[in-house]
Design a protein around this motif. Structure first.
Motif, PDB file in Angstrom:
ATOM      1  N   LEU A   1       0.844  -1.190   0.000  1.00 26.71           N
ATOM      2  CA  LEU A   1       0.000   0.000   0.000  1.00 26.71           C
ATOM      3  C   LEU A   1       0.881   1.243   0.000  1.00 26.71           C
ATOM      4  CD1 LEU A   1      -2.977   1.025   0.287  1.00 26.71           C
ATOM      5  CD2 LEU A   1      -2.578   1.083   2.755  1.00 26.71           C
ATOM      6  N   SER A   2       0.678   2.112  -0.983  1.00 22.84           N
ATOM      7  CA  SER A   2       1.577   3.251  -1.126  1.00 22.84           C
ATOM      8  C   SER A   2       1.190   4.430  -0.249  1.00 22.84           C
ATOM      9  CB  SER A   2       1.638   3.702  -2.592  1.00 22.84           C
ATOM     10  OG  SER A   2       0.379   4.191  -3.007  1.00 22.84           O
ATOM     11  N   THR A   3      -0.090   4.593   0.060  1.00 22.78           N
ATOM     12  CA  THR A   3      -0.491   5.744   0.855  1.00 22.78           C
ATOM     13  C   THR A   3      -1.849   5.487   1.466  1.00 22.78           C
ATOM     14  OG1 THR A   3      -0.990   8.105   0.793  1.00 22.78           O
ATOM     15  CG2 THR A   3      -1.493   6.857  -1.173  1.00 22.78           C
ATOM     16  N   THR A   4      -2.125   6.145   2.587  1.00 23.84           N
ATOM     17  CA  THR A   4      -3.469   6.101   3.161  1.00 23.84           C
ATOM     18  C   THR A   4      -4.192   7.426   2.951  1.00 23.84           C
ATOM     19  OG1 THR A   4      -2.560   6.769   5.297  1.00 23.84           O
ATOM     20  CG2 THR A   4      -2.871   4.416   4.917  1.00 23.84           C
ATOM     21  N   GLU A   5      -3.652   8.294   2.113  1.00 27.70           N
ATOM     22  CA  GLU A   5      -4.253   9.604   1.914  1.00 27.70           C
ATOM     23  C   GLU A   5      -5.239   9.582   0.747  1.00 27.70           C
ATOM     24  OE1 GLU A   5      -1.490  12.812   1.875  1.00 27.70           O
ATOM     25  OE2 GLU A   5      -0.268  11.984   3.459  1.00 27.70           O
ATOM     26  N   ASN A   6      -6.176   8.636   0.753  1.00 31.71           N
ATOM     27  CA  ASN A   6      -7.241   8.624  -0.226  1.00 31.71           C
ATOM     28  C   ASN A   6      -8.453   7.946   0.403  1.00 31.71           C
ATOM     29  OD1 ASN A   6      -7.124   5.620  -1.003  1.00 31.71           O
ATOM     30  ND2 ASN A   6      -5.013   6.281  -1.344  1.00 31.71           N
ATOM     31  N   VAL A   7      -9.583   8.123  -0.223  1.00 37.16           N
ATOM     32  CA  VAL A   7     -10.826   7.655   0.377  1.00 37.16           C
ATOM     33  C   VAL A   7     -10.866   6.137   0.448  1.00 37.16           C
ATOM     34  CG1 VAL A   7     -13.338   7.636   0.167  1.00 37.16           C
ATOM     35  CG2 VAL A   7     -12.055   9.718  -0.384  1.00 37.16           C
ATOM     36  N   GLY A   8     -10.567   5.470  -0.673  1.00 36.10           N
ATOM     37  CA  GLY A   8     -10.712   4.030  -0.709  1.00 36.10           C
ATOM     38  C   GLY A   8      -9.518   3.251  -0.207  1.00 36.10           C
ATOM     39  N   MET A   9      -8.368   3.905  -0.044  1.00 34.83           N
ATOM     40  CA  MET A   9      -7.140   3.239   0.373  1.00 34.83           C
ATOM     41  C   MET A   9      -6.871   2.021  -0.508  1.00 34.83           C
ATOM     42  SD  MET A   9      -7.255   3.511   4.513  1.00 34.83           S
ATOM     43  CE  MET A   9      -7.740   5.041   5.300  1.00 34.83           C
ATOM     44  N   THR A  10      -6.867   2.234  -1.812  1.00 34.20           N
ATOM     45  CA  THR A  10      -6.724   1.124  -2.754  1.00 34.20           C
ATOM     46  C   THR A  10      -5.536   1.293  -3.689  1.00 34.20           C
ATOM     47  OG1 THR A  10      -8.261   2.229  -4.266  1.00 34.20           O
ATOM     48  CG2 THR A  10      -9.193   0.608  -2.732  1.00 34.20           C
ATOM     49  N   GLU A  11      -4.643   2.252  -3.418  1.00 36.63           N
ATOM     50  CA  GLU A  11      -3.521   2.508  -4.311  1.00 36.63           C
ATOM     51  C   GLU A  11      -2.293   1.737  -3.828  1.00 36.63           C
ATOM     52  OE1 GLU A  11      -2.743   6.449  -6.386  1.00 36.63           O
ATOM     53  OE2 GLU A  11      -1.176   6.418  -4.851  1.00 36.63           O
ATOM     54  N   TYR A  12      -1.749   0.891  -4.700  1.00 34.21           N
ATOM     55  CA  TYR A  12      -0.642   0.014  -4.349  1.00 34.21           C
ATOM     56  C   TYR A  12       0.496   0.163  -5.353  1.00 34.21           C
ATOM     57  CZ  TYR A  12      -3.463  -2.615  -0.973  1.00 34.21           C
ATOM     58  OH  TYR A  12      -4.212  -2.981   0.110  1.00 34.21           O
ATOM     59  N   TRP A  13       1.696  -0.097  -4.865  1.00 32.69           N
ATOM     60  CA  TRP A  13       2.830  -0.329  -5.748  1.00 32.69           C
ATOM     61  C   TRP A  13       2.891  -1.822  -6.045  1.00 32.69           C
ATOM     62  CZ3 TRP A  13       5.438   3.172  -8.373  1.00 32.69           C
ATOM     63  CH2 TRP A  13       5.479   4.488  -7.900  1.00 32.69           C
ATOM     64  N   ALA A  14       3.112  -2.163  -7.302  1.00 33.02           N
ATOM     65  CA  ALA A  14       3.270  -3.571  -7.675  1.00 33.02           C
ATOM     66  C   ALA A  14       4.639  -4.064  -7.235  1.00 33.02           C
ATOM     67  CB  ALA A  14       3.100  -3.734  -9.184  1.00 33.02           C
ATOM     68  N   GLU A  15       4.834  -5.372  -7.300  1.00 29.31           N
ATOM     69  CA  GLU A  15       6.104  -5.966  -6.894  1.00 29.31           C
ATOM     70  C   GLU A  15       7.269  -5.320  -7.631  1.00 29.31           C
ATOM     71  OE1 GLU A  15       6.456  -9.715  -9.995  1.00 29.31           O
ATOM     72  OE2 GLU A  15       5.640 -10.092  -7.994  1.00 29.31           O
ATOM     73  N   GLN A  16       8.412  -5.250  -6.951  1.00 29.70           N
ATOM     74  CA  GLN A  16       9.612  -4.667  -7.543  1.00 29.70           C
ATOM     75  C   GLN A  16      10.770  -5.645  -7.424  1.00 29.70           C
ATOM     76  OE1 GLN A  16      10.604  -0.787  -6.017  1.00 29.70           O
ATOM     77  NE2 GLN A  16       8.789   0.177  -6.892  1.00 29.70           N
ATOM     78  N   LYS A  17      11.580  -5.686  -8.480  1.00 34.16           N
ATOM     79  CA  LYS A  17      12.769  -6.530  -8.524  1.00 34.16           C
ATOM     80  C   LYS A  17      13.942  -5.691  -9.008  1.00 34.16           C
ATOM     81  CE  LYS A  17      10.490  -9.216 -11.275  1.00 34.16           C
ATOM     82  NZ  LYS A  17      10.121 -10.276 -12.245  1.00 34.16           N
ATOM     83  N   ARG A  18      15.117  -6.000  -8.481  1.00 41.30           N
ATOM     84  CA  ARG A  18      16.336  -5.345  -8.939  1.00 41.30           C
ATOM     85  C   ARG A  18      17.460  -6.368  -8.992  1.00 41.30           C
ATOM     86  NH1 ARG A  18      13.140  -2.089  -9.847  1.00 41.30           N
ATOM     87  NH2 ARG A  18      13.183   0.165  -9.567  1.00 41.30           N
ATOM     88  N   LEU A  19      18.252  -6.322 -10.061  1.00 43.27           N
ATOM     89  CA  LEU A  19      19.436  -7.161 -10.203  1.00 43.27           C
ATOM     90  C   LEU A  19      20.628  -6.245 -10.434  1.00 43.27           C
ATOM     91  CD1 LEU A  19      20.465 -10.101 -10.342  1.00 43.27           C
ATOM     92  CD2 LEU A  19      20.216  -9.960 -12.834  1.00 43.27           C
ATOM     93  N   ASP A  20      21.609  -6.294  -9.537  1.00 38.76           N
ATOM     94  CA  ASP A  20      22.765  -5.403  -9.577  1.00 38.76           C
ATOM     95  C   ASP A  20      24.048  -6.223  -9.536  1.00 38.76           C
ATOM     96  OD1 ASP A  20      20.932  -3.250  -9.321  1.00 38.76           O
ATOM     97  OD2 ASP A  20      20.982  -3.480  -7.141  1.00 38.76           O
ATOM     98  N   LEU A  21      25.103  -5.682 -10.124  1.00 36.38           N
ATOM     99  CA  LEU A  21      26.396  -6.360 -10.182  1.00 36.38           C
ATOM    100  C   LEU A  21      27.494  -5.405  -9.762  1.00 36.38           C
ATOM    101  CD1 LEU A  21      28.139  -8.853 -11.111  1.00 36.38           C
ATOM    102  CD2 LEU A  21      28.266  -7.729 -13.359  1.00 36.38           C
ATOM    103  N   ALA A  22      28.432  -5.903  -8.936  1.00 40.51           N
ATOM    104  CA  ALA A  22      29.598  -5.121  -8.527  1.00 40.51           C
ATOM    105  C   ALA A  22      30.848  -5.971  -8.720  1.00 40.51           C
ATOM    106  CB  ALA A  22      29.477  -4.696  -7.068  1.00 40.51           C
ATOM    107  N   VAL A  23      31.835  -5.405  -9.389  1.00 43.08           N
ATOM    108  CA  VAL A  23      33.113  -6.080  -9.623  1.00 43.08           C
ATOM    109  C   VAL A  23      34.223  -5.134  -9.192  1.00 43.08           C
ATOM    110  CG1 VAL A  23      34.634  -7.152 -11.322  1.00 43.08           C
ATOM    111  CG2 VAL A  23      32.152  -7.341 -11.588  1.00 43.08           C
ATOM    112  N   SER A  24      35.185  -5.624  -8.429  1.00 42.44           N
ATOM    113  CA  SER A  24      36.332  -4.794  -8.042  1.00 42.44           C
ATOM    114  C   SER A  24      37.599  -5.637  -8.068  1.00 42.44           C
ATOM    115  CB  SER A  24      36.126  -4.186  -6.644  1.00 42.44           C
ATOM    116  OG  SER A  24      36.106  -5.193  -5.660  1.00 42.44           O
TER     117      SER A  24
END
Length: 839
Positions: free
Chosen positions: A762-785
């Motif tokens: 749930l992204s925020t409670t500042e709305n009447v229906g409280m129905t606004e969501y962020w969908a799933e998030q994925k990240r793939l990162d690489l570090a080489v040193s």
């Protein structure tokens, strides 16, 4: 500005390679006078993890620790990214950049942020800490405390994050380190620059450290927003919103510490200073096509389905060039000394935070067009076939707007907080029922003054002497989508300059009803006893906090005082030499933000809405329990599992209703307004399970020495009850959070592949229906040193390359369910390469 930065990079590289005189030095970690030394040799990942695991193992509470070297070897943009890899912590991004922390899935304000043990006001609204401007160059380690002890602030409902800064006594004599990097943001082909420098010197009694850090990133943010609805399965496309942001984000930090360490009763005296600043320069090109409004204006039926041709639409255009910025300037004077059997630590801190938004926006509305749309791919919508009222084909820049619809809009918000804190901690050894114990007690006085205003909008007619069409260019939008409207950019910067000249400068003067003026004093006292036993230890104690506040408003002032009693207990049992069981219970209090506590309403006549402050809003109170079992099977390996639960009374949320606008403000001439007020809900709950594994192959399979894995899984659930009796999750709570790192290191080479995942929240409670969501998030990162095998002019040199968002993920927000997204945002991959030098 960019050329100046590049010259500065060249100068620093020259100084770095020419000024070396001492060998590579050991990375050391310091906290509260305790120094944990980590020799970073051929196995820096293993060594830094060992230091963090040792610190966790020796702690008296449930805590996760990130060492400085681990932070440096993650492909992270800032400390928020690094914290997002801790079990139970998830991050929220703004245009792809990590900014906020959901500690155990809790709202932002449930997390308290401290630097060297001194909590500081959040940059936004006094309570919300941001982590996107704190540089790693100042950091020796980060402690993410999950079970709160009496010597920690009570406002840490879900967690307490303490950033320990670099200790100038970590190495005797001179030390110098630098990190220089340059890279590219794929979408928009933007430049990335990274520069940090730290120098220190110390002998037996005196030491100092100085540091600076500057980072810059240019990017395009691709944004599509929607208003979709489904009735009986039929899709209605009410509105399609196309945006392209040209963004330059810069952060910088400067500071240092000067310290004296004595040989007698006076252990040390120091003064430290840190200034950090974040700036977000944003150009917005935006077109909105309102098909529902167009059909209504024409008296025609609105089409349904994924595709439609020759539909009436009302068009609007926004061409903003604005600035978001925040800063923190914190200064501390401290002294540690012995007084008889007591050891005392005294601190005086003065902190100033500033947060502001200024968005001048030429806004055009009322354009009437015919258009076709295609949303068969919901993540890449298209609007085309534009025609004017004569049936002539036109492009987005050719849309005609009525003179009354050509508006000059300026949006502004500001919050400045001045805080003064005095803190005195004392401890002594004693015998309690025949067992070795330590008594700790202390007092803290925190005084804050907040001033500013909420979001304010000023609007007038566009100056007739400035023709917006003159600032259209032939440059197509740089987009990862298909640029579904065929738009080209405007020169927003030049347009803003012409507008400013035409009206004699751009500014917003808030009305009294929009201002925030608040004073807050929090006094605290605590006591705790830590007792050692043959089987482990027990920590018992309590904290008492008294809050006095005054909220000033245009029609009167509101003041109140309340006291919270916050007990806690922590039991740590050594089940075996390498197995530890932790059980704890703790309490907390979360005070309203300064915007919520303000004594005035914020009136937006253009949007026909009112956001009301509520100075009588009650603070949220919580109590909870933690249980964790930890197995340390090797020097740098850890397996752990834990459960936690929090109960929260008086949950704060925003409730919206529809009011009669004529009754509220008759001169506005509007019948219905949206009225949003902050109220207290009931029966809040957070609960979850955490699993963490850090495994070095050398601890289990020596033949595979060099390989390792770090993985954690968090399962969460939360809910609260509104005044109407409906139940919703707390904002920020994902059901599942997963972080995984697979790494290899040998003979100076380090490779780390990182994956992050969190499901919907749930992204925020500042709305009447409280129905606004962020969908799933994925990240793939690489570090080489790679650390060069031989010193260069006496310095150890490491080369590195980082790649972020390798799979080119987009962020999606939706209303109700994923079938009706209301935002899709992309920004591309990010690449950075550079070198680190340590003398």
């Amino acid at each position: 500005m960019i050329e100046f930065k590049r010259n500065r990079l060249s100068l620093l590289i020259s100084l770095t390679l020419a000024g070396a005189a001492s060998p590579a030095f050991a990375q050391q970690i310091g906290e509260a006078g305790l120094v944990e030394e980590v020799m970073v040799t051929a196995s820096p990942i293993r060594d830094s993890q060992k230091a963090a695991i040792d610190a966790k193992r020796d702690a008296y509470n449930n805590v996760d620790v990130i060492s400085a070297d681990t932070i440096g070897r993650f492909p992270d943009q800032n400390l928020a990214d690094s914290l997002g890899r801790v079990p139970g912590l998830a991050i929220e991004r703004d245009q792809g950049q990590a900014r906020y922390i959901n500690f155990r899935g809790a709202p932002f304000r449930y997390t308290s942020l401290a630097i060297d043990g001194l909590s500081i006001p959040g940059a936004e609204n006094g309570r919300v800490p941001r982590f996107d401007s704190f540089p790693s160059v100042i950091t020796s380690r980060i402690d993410a405390n999950k079970a709160i002890m009496p010597n920690m602030p009570g406002e840490a409902v879900s967690g307490y994050i303490n950033i320990s800064t670099f200790d100038p006594f970590a190495q005797r004599g001179w030390a110098f380190s630098t990190d220089v990097g340059m890279g590219n943001q794929e979408l928009g082909d933007g430049d990335i620059e990274k520069l940090s420098l730290r120098s220190s010197w110390s002998n037996d009694n005196f030491g100092f450290s100085l540091f600076s850090s500057e980072n810059s990133r240019e990017q395009i943010t691709d944004n599509r927003e929607y208003d979709l609805s489904r009735d009986g399965g039929e899709l209605s496309v009410n509105e399609l919103d196309f945006r392209s942001y040209k963004v330059t984000r810069e952060d910088r930090a400067y500071g240092g510490r000067f310290e004296f360490r004595g040989d007698g009763a006076l252990e040390r005296v120091f003064v430290s200073s840190l200034y950090n600043e974040f700036q977000d320069f944003e150009e917005r090109n935006q077109f909105v096509f309102d098909f529902a409004g167009g059909a209504g204006a024409a008296g025609a039926p609105q089409a349904v389905g994924e595709r439609a041709e020759n539909q009436y639409a009302l068009a609007t255009r926004s061409l903003e060039y604005g600035l978001y910025e925040n800063s923190t300037f914190t200064n501390t004077l401290g002294a540690d000394f012995a007084l008889g059997d007591w050891y005392l630590e005294s601190r005086l801190n003065v902190t100033e935070t500033e947060n502001s938004t200024f968005l001048p926006m030429p806004y055009s509305s009322g354009g009437f067009v015919m258009a076709s749309y295609d949303v068969s791919d919901l993540y890449d919508p298209a609007v085309g076939g534009l025609m004017d009222s004569t049936g002539t084909s036109i492009g987005p820049n050719d849309i005609s707007y009525p003179p009354g619809g050509m508006l000059a809009m300026t949006i502004s918000a500001a919050m400045n907080i001045d805080a003064t804190k005095f803190k005195l901690d004392a401890e002594r050894d004693l015998q309690l029922f025949g067992s070795d114990s330590v008594l700790q007690t202390g007092v803290e006085m925190d005084s804050r003054e907040a001033g500013g205003h909420g979001m304010v909008m000023a609007m007038g007619l566009w100056p007739s002497g400035v023709n917006i069409a003159d600032y259209a260019t032939d440059e197509p939008w740089d987009s990862g989508f298909d640029n579904g409207i065929g738009a080209t950019y405007y020169d927003n910067k030049a347009l803003r300059r012409a507008w400013s000249r035409a009206v004699g400068g751009l500014a917003v003067t808030p009305h009294d009803s929009q201002e925030i003026r608040l004073e807050e004093d929090v006094s605290a006292v605590y006591a705790m006893v830590t007792t050692e036993y043959g089987w482990g230890n027990l920590v018992l104690g309590a904290r008492v906090e008294n809050t006095d506040y005054l909220s000033e408003g245009p029609t009167g002032n509101f003041e109140d005082s309340f006291t919270n009693f916050l007990p806690s207990a922590h039991l740590n049992i050594d089940l075996a030499d390498d197995v530890k069981l932790r059980l704890s219970t703790s309490t907390g209090v979360s005070r309203p933000t300064y915007s919520e506590w303000r004594g005035a309403d914020m009136v937006d006549m253009t949007g026909a809405n009112v956001t009301a402050g509520n100075p009588a809003l009650a603070a949220e109170e919580s109590w909870g329990a933690d249980a964790a079992i930890e197995w340390y099977p090797g020097d740098a390996s850890l397996l752990s599992a834990g459960l936690f639960s929090r109960s929260i009374d008086d949950v704060i949320y925003a409730r919206s209703t529809v009011i009669d606008g004529d009754d509220y403000m008759p001169e506005a001439g509007l019948d219905e307004w949206t009225y949003t007020e902050y109220v207290n809900g009931n029966n809040g709950e957070m609960r979850g399970a955490e699993f963490n594994a850090i495994a070095q192959a050398s601890d289990f399979l020596p033949a595979l020495s060099g390989f390792g894995i770090s993985a954690n899984l968090t399962l969460l659930d939360s809910e609260f009850e509104t005044l109407e009796g409906s139940r919703h999750s707390l904002p920020g709570t994902s059901d599942t959070i997963v972080n995984t790192s697979v790494f290899y290191e040998m003979e100076g080479l380090s490779i780390r592949l990182n994956h992050q995942y969190r499901d919907d929240w749930l992204s925020t409670t500042e709305n009447v229906g409280m129905t606004e969501y962020w969908a799933e998030q994925k990240r793939l990162d690489l570090a080489v040193s790679y650390e060069l095998p031989q010193p260069v002019f006496g310095a150890s040199v490491s080369l590195y390359a980082n790649a972020n968002n390798l799979t080119d993920e987009e962020d999606v927000r939706y209303e109700g369910d994923i079938s009706t997204p209301n935002q899709v945002e992309g920004y591309g991959r990010r690449y950075l390469a550079g070198f680190r030098v340590n003398f």
